[in-house]
Scaffold this motif. Sequence first.
Motif, PDB file in Angstrom:
ATOM      1  N   ASP A   1      -2.728   5.703   1.669  1.00  0.00           N
ATOM      2  CA  ASP A   1      -3.136   4.609   3.199  1.00  0.00           C
ATOM      3  C   ASP A   1      -3.761   6.367   4.638  1.00  0.00           C
ATOM      4  O   ASP A   1      -5.146   5.725   4.462  1.00  0.00           O
ATOM      5  CB  ASP A   1      -2.392   4.617   4.283  1.00  0.00           C
ATOM      6  CG  ASP A   1      -1.315   3.797   3.473  1.00  0.00           C
ATOM      7  OD1 ASP A   1      -2.124   2.446   3.233  1.00  0.00           O
ATOM      8  OD2 ASP A   1      -0.590   3.247   4.281  1.00  0.00           O
TER       9      ASP A   1
ATOM     10  N   VAL B   1       2.323   7.010   6.922  1.00  0.00           N
ATOM     11  CA  VAL B   1       0.867   6.056   5.407  1.00  0.00           C
ATOM     12  C   VAL B   1       1.589   7.345   4.409  1.00  0.00           C
ATOM     13  O   VAL B   1       1.838   7.976   4.996  1.00  0.00           O
ATOM     14  CB  VAL B   1      -0.113   7.310   6.579  1.00  0.00           C
ATOM     15  CG1 VAL B   1      -0.703   5.969   7.302  1.00  0.00           C
ATOM     16  CG2 VAL B   1      -0.162   8.367   7.240  1.00  0.00           C
TER      17      VAL B   1
ATOM     18  N   PRO C   1      -1.466  -3.156   4.199  1.00  0.00           N
ATOM     19  CA  PRO C   1      -1.359  -1.757   4.502  1.00  0.00           C
ATOM     20  C   PRO C   1      -2.546  -1.047   4.609  1.00  0.00           C
ATOM     21  O   PRO C   1      -3.422  -1.972   4.110  1.00  0.00           O
ATOM     22  CB  PRO C   1      -0.465  -0.865   2.664  1.00  0.00           C
ATOM     23  CG  PRO C   1       0.646  -2.023   2.636  1.00  0.00           C
ATOM     24  CD  PRO C   1      -0.341  -3.077   2.857  1.00  0.00           C
ATOM     25  N   ALA C   2      -2.801  -0.001   5.468  1.00  0.00           N
ATOM     26  CA  ALA C   2      -4.385   0.522   5.688  1.00  0.00           C
ATOM     27  C   ALA C   2      -5.055   0.147   4.145  1.00  0.00           C
ATOM     28  O   ALA C   2      -6.385   0.231   4.452  1.00  0.00           O
ATOM     29  CB  ALA C   2      -4.338   1.710   5.931  1.00  0.00           C
ATOM     30  N   TYR C   3      -4.324   0.611   3.251  1.00  0.00           N
ATOM     31  CA  TYR C   3      -5.672   1.519   2.199  1.00  0.00           C
ATOM     32  C   TYR C   3      -6.044  -0.120   1.658  1.00  0.00           C
ATOM     33  O   TYR C   3      -7.216  -0.785   0.435  1.00  0.00           O
ATOM     34  CB  TYR C   3      -3.724   1.628   0.888  1.00  0.00           C
ATOM     35  CG  TYR C   3      -5.196   1.831  -0.443  1.00  0.00           C
ATOM     36  CD1 TYR C   3      -5.671   2.780  -1.006  1.00  0.00           C
ATOM     37  CD2 TYR C   3      -4.830   0.851  -1.510  1.00  0.00           C
ATOM     38  CE1 TYR C   3      -5.821   2.600  -1.939  1.00  0.00           C
ATOM     39  CE2 TYR C   3      -5.362   0.422  -2.773  1.00  0.00           C
ATOM     40  CZ  TYR C   3      -6.183   2.120  -2.943  1.00  0.00           C
ATOM     41  OH  TYR C   3      -6.800   2.086  -4.416  1.00  0.00           O
TER      42      TYR C   3
ATOM     43  N   ASP D   1      -3.860  -3.625  13.147  1.00  0.00           N
ATOM     44  CA  ASP D   1      -2.211  -3.730  12.274  1.00  0.00           C
ATOM     45  C   ASP D   1      -0.747  -4.150  13.159  1.00  0.00           C
ATOM     46  O   ASP D   1       0.116  -4.607  14.503  1.00  0.00           O
ATOM     47  CB  ASP D   1      -1.770  -2.570  11.970  1.00  0.00           C
ATOM     48  CG  ASP D   1      -1.061  -1.997  10.953  1.00  0.00           C
ATOM     49  OD1 ASP D   1      -1.280  -2.404  10.039  1.00  0.00           O
ATOM     50  OD2 ASP D   1       0.153  -1.697  11.459  1.00  0.00           O
TER      51      ASP D   1
END
Length: 245
Positions: free
Chosen positions: A97, A93, A68-70, A241
């Motif tokens: 995130d 999201v 995940p972006a986080y 991603d």
Amino acid sequence: MKNSSTKYLILLGATVVAFVAVEYFRPKPLDWRPTYANRDAIPYGTRATYELLPGLFANQPVRTVRVPAYNHLRETTLPKRCSYVFVNESFDVDENDLKQLLAYAARGNAVFIAAQQFDSKLTDTLGLRARFGVESLGDSTQLNFANPALQARTNYAYRRNWATAYLEPDSVPKPPMRRATVLGINNRDQATFLKIPFGKGAFFLHSVPVAFTNFYVLRNPTAEYTFKALSHLPTAPVYWDEYQK
């Protein structure tokens, strides 16, 4: 009797072998699923785009992200300036995130998202709406750039059922947002590509993700459109991603 049985078994075995051989060497039906995955060479995968990115950005490194972006933005030592690229059917999201992506852009980085559907938490924050247009007559939707220096004389055509989404920015953005710049439009004069400044960086949102798939990247003239669109990003390392796929 024994000879007859033996001949029958041999014939049966030969038939089975022939059938297996025919099935094995039969051309596989083309997979038209829109996976957007960078490992997929099928029409709506993104392997060609992914492999061509280093050439577009002066051989800057391009790395795949599968978390995940986080997690990625909290746990990775990032270059001073870089881009985070998402190409998906839909972009989702959670609050963690989104918080990290906003902070990432505010520090001077670029977030590029191509999707037909965008999470409302993101669109509400950036002051825009993602819409689906009424299909026009004909079998295609046409895209072009708003900047006369990038505009092609003839619009770039995409299959209508994959290209009806568009973006509608608020006419008066709420602070601290700044007004979005329309970078691309469709043949109904609806925005399909926006740049939204955020802090020292920006979000680039595109509503036609198939424009970045193998089917269009490996065809003329739509290949030109793909790379003109991506050229709006800085010449810097790219994080691509794959988690959302």
